[in-house]
Design a protein around this motif. Structure first.
Motif, PDB file in Angstrom:
ATOM      1  N   UNK A 170      15.235  26.985 -14.531  1.00  0.00           N
ATOM      2  CA  UNK A 170      14.952  27.375 -15.915  1.00  0.00           C
ATOM      3  C   UNK A 170      13.743  28.306 -15.964  1.00  0.00           C
ATOM      4  N   UNK A 171      13.807  29.313 -16.802  1.00  0.00           N
ATOM      5  CA  UNK A 171      12.689  30.226 -17.004  1.00  0.00           C
ATOM      6  C   UNK A 171      12.204  30.135 -18.440  1.00  0.00           C
ATOM      7  N   UNK A 172      10.921  30.467 -18.625  1.00  0.00           N
ATOM      8  CA  UNK A 172      10.301  30.329 -19.943  1.00  0.00           C
ATOM      9  C   UNK A 172       9.460  31.552 -20.264  1.00  0.00           C
ATOM     10  N   UNK A 173       9.262  31.767 -21.569  1.00  0.00           N
ATOM     11  CA  UNK A 173       8.358  32.814 -22.055  1.00  0.00           C
ATOM     12  C   UNK A 173       7.667  32.254 -23.305  1.00  0.00           C
ATOM     13  N   UNK A 174       6.330  32.120 -23.259  1.00  0.00           N
ATOM     14  CA  UNK A 174       5.408  32.510 -22.193  1.00  0.00           C
ATOM     15  C   UNK A 174       5.476  31.570 -20.998  1.00  0.00           C
ATOM     16  N   UNK A 175       4.754  31.961 -19.906  1.00  0.00           N
ATOM     17  CA  UNK A 175       4.705  31.130 -18.712  1.00  0.00           C
ATOM     18  C   UNK A 175       4.042  29.791 -18.975  1.00  0.00           C
ATOM     19  N   UNK A 176       4.295  28.836 -18.098  1.00  0.00           N
ATOM     20  CA  UNK A 176       3.804  27.472 -18.304  1.00  0.00           C
ATOM     21  C   UNK A 176       2.280  27.390 -18.333  1.00  0.00           C
ATOM     22  N   UNK A 183      10.474  23.244 -23.411  1.00  0.00           N
ATOM     23  CA  UNK A 183      11.680  23.145 -24.234  1.00  0.00           C
ATOM     24  C   UNK A 183      11.701  24.168 -25.339  1.00  0.00           C
ATOM     25  N   UNK A 184      10.560  24.359 -25.962  1.00  0.00           N
ATOM     26  CA  UNK A 184      10.456  25.302 -27.069  1.00  0.00           C
ATOM     27  C   UNK A 184      10.510  26.739 -26.584  1.00  0.00           C
ATOM     28  N   UNK A 185      10.077  26.995 -25.339  1.00  0.00           N
ATOM     29  CA  UNK A 185       9.923  28.365 -24.840  1.00  0.00           C
ATOM     30  C   UNK A 185      11.048  28.803 -23.898  1.00  0.00           C
ATOM     31  N   UNK A 204      15.962  37.061 -14.405  1.00  0.00           N
ATOM     32  CA  UNK A 204      16.395  35.891 -15.147  1.00  0.00           C
ATOM     33  C   UNK A 204      17.326  36.309 -16.279  1.00  0.00           C
ATOM     34  N   UNK A 205      18.236  35.417 -16.632  1.00  0.00           N
ATOM     35  CA  UNK A 205      19.095  35.674 -17.780  1.00  0.00           C
ATOM     36  C   UNK A 205      18.280  35.566 -19.067  1.00  0.00           C
ATOM     37  N   UNK A 206      18.854  36.036 -20.152  1.00  0.00           N
ATOM     38  CA  UNK A 206      18.185  36.019 -21.466  1.00  0.00           C
ATOM     39  C   UNK A 206      19.058  35.274 -22.476  1.00  0.00           C
ATOM     40  N   UNK A 207      19.518  34.097 -22.078  1.00  0.00           N
ATOM     41  CA  UNK A 207      20.480  33.368 -22.902  1.00  0.00           C
ATOM     42  C   UNK A 207      19.861  32.749 -24.141  1.00  0.00           C
ATOM     43  N   UNK A 208      18.541  32.528 -24.134  1.00  0.00           N
ATOM     44  CA  UNK A 208      17.912  31.824 -25.252  1.00  0.00           C
ATOM     45  C   UNK A 208      16.990  32.712 -26.085  1.00  0.00           C
ATOM     46  N   UNK A 209      17.081  34.017 -25.924  1.00  0.00           N
ATOM     47  CA  UNK A 209      16.160  34.876 -26.658  1.00  0.00           C
ATOM     48  C   UNK A 209      16.761  36.269 -26.855  1.00  0.00           C
TER      49      UNK A 209
END
Length: 621
Positions: A170-176, A183-185, A204-209
């Motif tokens: 899983x990837x996030x934006x912003x970084x951890x 979960x929110x990011x 990384x894919x951009x499935x959530x943004x």
């Protein structure tokens, strides 16, 4: 700056085009050997520095962790570097600078512009990004898959992948580091990554943004990739240092970096950027968290262009010359199979189909290594090609067919280990070769309702290299029956896990092959007493010859595989063995004659008789 000429065709400083190619080849082939010295941190090409001033003289520039007196070198486990490099007829001075490098995620500063460390929707290049186990880096650019135009976010391997992670993470934006509410990011999943000489890169894919490809504070969208040259002015937009300006200071750079946690030191290719003194600023070129940002070329009027120069991945460790290191975009885009425009795979394949076909490349290794020929007594058995020639050419391989046996006498193919791709074989059907009359091919009628395998002579996995469309064309071409021979299924399947099926891979593992390139020749051995089955005689022996260069020296290895087919009717395979032998003996057995560049090499005494090979340690290297 160049975004049209390949690197091998550009000139360095006042060097001629030939000398430039010679020097680039030296760095590519011999550079990694210098990085084995624990004190050497990089090697590249730049302008020699004398008394703190940059001259106009091209030099091979080394960077070291510490400049040491001569009497200290041995005690520190290091060696003196040469005053000049001599290769072929070219002599180039060297230069030694004191600089250490670290990946630009180390010690991410607490303070960074809030606009870059907060959550963005749509996401934009220049902001904080990571996977759920790393800290924080920079989203460099929005890119697109060459196969289907899918959008991805581009950054570094150590930002989106990192030790202990895997594809699908899983990837996030912003970084951890900037916001641990994963979960929110949520951003997407790690799709592809690479860590090696071609670069430190991942997507990384951009499935959530949603996304906007405009780089933050640079206000440009990358549209092309370029090839950096000495003196080019560049600019980047990073998570920590914001907008920073630089000048390309070295090219053809190999940098040694410690990635820790089981990965240790890796040699990464790219180029070096130094500060742009004309800006009158004393800002850091690279700070922790800038990893993954993209360097863009600046035009003559100082404006940011739409041409991408590189992918930032490292900076100096402090205490030395201020510098940054970036991967070459062409290498990164090739490894990750991406583009800056959403061109679909169908478009690329249509372009490839319109291009003229090509087969075995005789100059692939540098030395001229022509494909095999046949002895005079076999000339009448050559199946004619429809264009009137005797050799069939397909993507990355060529072959000559036996009319009487309806199988290839020989197949010759090239392997570029640096650009190999793992492609699926699903939905590709075996088919008759349109270049040869059907009567001279062994078609599907031999293989139906039995345990005979359609065995590739030129390995499918060897051929799938180069640009994506070209690799896929080779993938499909490998399924022509002219490249197929009947093999007992247990032989074929066992060989995949055994030495025969991985001879090419074994060479890469055992030898420092120049540019990871091999030329390979192979085929069946025909005997008059080969067992007849369904009206065809099934070969019980196969041969393979591997040719490659190390330090510019051409080397050849020849092998023979014997399988016992006496019990074909019950399809019960007896033991088969691999032998290493000389080219002369192989020619005597097959009638296949090899190029003088191969046959002129002295035969090892250990091969006076064929030598049984059960593991790589048995091969006479």
């Amino acid at each position: 700056m160049s975004n049209s000429q390949p690197a091998g065709e550009r000139k360095l400083g006042n060097l001629s085009a030939k000398d430039t190619r010679t020097l680039r080849e030296f760095i590519r082939v011999r550079g990694q050997a210098y990085l084995k010295d624990p004190n050497v941190s990089s090697i590249g090409v730049g302008y020699k520095v004398v008394d703190g001033k940059t001259t106009d003289q091209i030099a091979v520039q080394f960077t070291v962790h510490r400049k040491l007196p001569m009497d200290e070198l041995a005690r520190q486990g290091t060696h003196a570097l040469p005053d000049s490099i001599e290769v072929e007829q070219l002599t180039v001075p060297t230069d030694v600078l004191e600089v250490s490098y670290v990946p630009s995620y180390v010690l991410v500063p607490e303070v960074a512009p809030k606009i870059r460390t907060r959550r963005h929707d749509p996401v934009v290049p220049g902001v904080s990004i990571s996977n759920v186990t790393t800290s924080a880096g920079t989203l460099g650019a929005i890119v697109y898959g060459r196969e289907d135009g899918t959008p991805y976010a581009l950054s570094n391997w150590h930002v989106l992948h990192g030790p202990g992670s895997q594809i699908g993470a899983r990837t996030v934006q912003p970084g951890t580091f900037d916001d641990n509410r994963v979960g929110q990011n949520a951003l997407g999943e790690l799709v592809r990554s690479h860590l090696g000489p071609a670069g430190d890169c991942a997507i990384t894919s951009l499935t959530d943004r949603r996304f906007d490809p405009t780089i933050l504070e640079l206000d440009v969208i990358p549209e092309e990739i370029g090839d950096p040259e000495l003196g080019d002015k560049v600019v980047k937009s990073g998570r920590t240092s914001g907008v920073t300006y630089g000048v390309v200071r070295r090219v053809d750079v190999l940098t040694k970096l410690d990635y820790g946690e089981g990965f240790g030191e890796r040699n990464i290719g790219g180029f070096e950027i130094g500060p742009d003194s004309s800006r009158g600023e004393e800002l850091e070129l690279s700070e922790g968290g800038d990893s993954g940002s993209v360097w863009m070329f600046r035009s003559g009027n100082g404006r940011t262009s739409r041409v991408m120069a590189g992918l930032h991945f490292a900076g100096d460790a402090g205490g030395g010359a201020e510098s940054a290191i970036a991967c070459l975009p062409a290498s990164v885009f090739e490894k990750l199979d991406i583009s800056l425009s959403p061109i679909t795979y169908e478009t690329v394949r249509a372009e490839a189909a319109a291009a003229p076909g090509h087969g075995f490349d005789s100059s692939f290794l540098g030395d001229e290594v022509a494909p095999p020929t046949l002895s005079a007594d076999l000339a009448d058995d050559i199946a004619p090609v429809k264009d009137g020639s005797e050799v069939v050419h397909h993507t990355h391989f060529s072959l000559t067919m036996s009319a009487s046996r309806r199988l290839a006498r020989w197949v010759a193919w090239n392997i570029d280990g640096e650009s190999l791709k793992k492609l699926s074989r699903s939905s590709i059907k075996f088919q008759l070769d349109p270049q040869i009359d059907a009567e001279h091919q062994m078609g599907d009628e031999v293989y139906k309702a039995n345990d005979l395998d359609r065995g590739h002579l030129a390995r499918r996995a060897d051929l799938t290299w180069g640009p994506r469309a070209e690799a896929q064309q080779a993938n499909e071409d490998s399924f022509y029956f002219t490249n197929i021979s009947p093999q007992i299924n247990s032989f074929n399947q066992s060989s995949r896990g055994g030495l025969w099926g991985r001879l090419e891979d074994t060479v890469y593992d055992q030898v420092e092959v120049d540019r990871l390139r091999l030329s390979v020749f192979g085929g069946p051995v025909f005997h008059d007493d080969d067992r007849e089955y369904r009206g065809v005689r099934v070969p019980r022996e196969f041969w393979k010859v591997l040719a490659y260069t190390t330090d510019g020296q051409l080397t050849t290895k020849a092998f023979l595989l014997t399988q016992n087919l006496d019990r074909l009717e019950t399809l019960d395979l007896q033991e088969f063995k691999t032998y290493q032998l000389t080219l002369d003996e192989l020619t005597e057995r097959t009638g296949v004659q090899f190029a003088p560049a191969l046959t002129e090499q002295p035969a090892p005494e250990a091969l006076a008789e064929p030598r049984v090979v059960e593991s790589p340690s048995d091969v006479v290297w």
